[in-house]
Scaffold this active site. Structure first.
Site, PDB file in Angstrom:
ATOM      1  N   GLU A 146     -11.232   1.916   6.032  1.00 53.83           N
ATOM      2  CA  GLU A 146     -10.253   1.562   4.994  1.00 53.83           C
ATOM      3  C   GLU A 146      -9.473   0.318   5.371  1.00 53.83           C
ATOM      4  O   GLU A 146      -8.855   0.272   6.437  1.00 53.83           O
ATOM      5  CB  GLU A 146      -9.265   2.718   4.791  1.00 53.83           C
ATOM      6  CG  GLU A 146      -8.171   2.417   3.778  1.00 53.83           C
ATOM      7  CD  GLU A 146      -7.095   3.496   3.708  1.00 53.83           C
ATOM      8  OE1 GLU A 146      -6.324   3.513   2.733  1.00 53.83           O
ATOM      9  OE2 GLU A 146      -7.034   4.327   4.641  1.00 53.83           O
ATOM     10  N   GLU A 243      -2.702   9.708  -2.395  1.00 52.75           N
ATOM     11  CA  GLU A 243      -1.956   9.323  -1.198  1.00 52.75           C
ATOM     12  C   GLU A 243      -0.728   8.524  -1.631  1.00 52.75           C
ATOM     13  O   GLU A 243      -0.612   7.332  -1.394  1.00 52.75           O
ATOM     14  CB  GLU A 243      -2.830   8.499  -0.249  1.00 52.75           C
ATOM     15  CG  GLU A 243      -2.192   8.314   1.124  1.00 52.75           C
ATOM     16  CD  GLU A 243      -2.993   7.402   2.038  1.00 52.75           C
ATOM     17  OE1 GLU A 243      -3.235   7.789   3.187  1.00 52.75           O
ATOM     18  OE2 GLU A 243      -3.359   6.297   1.603  1.00 52.75           O
TER      19      GLU A 243
END
Length: 270
Positions: A146, A243
């Site tokens: 990521e 998130e």
């Protein structure tokens, strides 16, 4: 026709007023199809599997151990002197993932100021990713990486989707994919729709939070119906990992889950 995506509750951000062991059931009770949390290791795998089975949810993804958070560490993959620690974490994570049915593991790179970076740091990460991919392939597990924006995670080694894609290409491994975070993409000023289109073949998981503020969808400037339409257009079949930092109490901020681009807890895929 609008595609409705199922949601994965990030237990590091949501329902944090509850013990971690109670957050799985809370996610189920409030319509989530799955859960995720980067460091589940304090809960034995057998116990976590029981919590998931009782709730009827699956665990989307978690990470290899990422070093000492108290010292500001966020991954060790780029550090040549910690290769053995990375290898040990890989074995532990694969065993845990297999025990609870997880199909994706996040191998974080680490934090290092640009002035201190050397070619060996990138080479170390690529080597560690190749090892991780080879071992994960034996268990039909995908490794994900990521990019994280500098504003949110200063000095993180991978800060753009383009760099992540280049690193994935350099590994030569077919089971390494991209975790695309919509908030981080907005924070670095990139066109979210073009980024999705450019990297669609690599995208294995998506995180959502509005921008700015990193709160619930609908709290900022991002057009999530349009974003999810682009994901659908590009063939994304996974869940959306939530998130985000609730602006208030988690449950009070869940009204956005009634949107037509949000799927029910019975539709988890990917």
């Amino acid at each position: 026709m609008v595609k409705a995506f199922p949601l994965s509750a990030h237990m590091g951000y949501l329902f944090t007023d509850l013990p971690l062991t109670d957050r799985v059931a809370a996610a189920r009770d409030h319509g989530f199809a799955a859960v995720e949390y980067p460091a589940p290791y304090d809960i034995p795998a057998r116990q976590m599997a029981g919590l998931l089975n009782a709730a009827g949810l699956r665990y989307t993804q978690f990470g290899l151990r990422s070093g000492n958070a108290a010292n500001g560490e966020k991954g060790i993959g780029i550090l040549p002197d910690r290769r053995e620690e990375f290898r040990a974490s890989l074995t532990e994570a694969l065993d845990y993932a297999e025990a609870i049915g997880v199909r994706m593991l996040h191998a974080m790179s680490g934090i290092l100021p640009a002035a201190e970076r050397r070619p060996e740091h990138r080479a170390c990460y690529i080597g560690n990713l190749r090892l991780a991919a080879a071992e994960a392939a034996k268990r039909d597990i995908t490794i994900i990486i990521e990019p994280m924006s500098a504003a949110a995670v200063p000095d993180y080694f991978i800060d753009t989707p383009q760099d992540a894609a280049q690193i994935i290409a350099e590994t030569g491994a077919g089971n390494i994919g991209l975790l695309l975070d919509i908030f981080h993409t907005a924070a670095i000023g990139q066109d979210i729709h073009q980024t999705i289109r450019d990297h669609a073949p690599l995208i294995r998981h998506v995180h959502i939070a509005d921008y700015p503020g990193r709160h619930e969808p609908g709290s900022g400037e991002l057009d999530f119906p349009a974003i999810t339409a682009t994901l659908a257009e590009c063939g994304y079949e996974g869940v959306l990992g939530c998130e985000y930092a609730p602006a208030g109490e988690t449950v009070a901020g869940l009204g956005w889950m009634g949107a037509d681009w949000v799927g029910s807890g019975t539709k988890a895929t990917g």
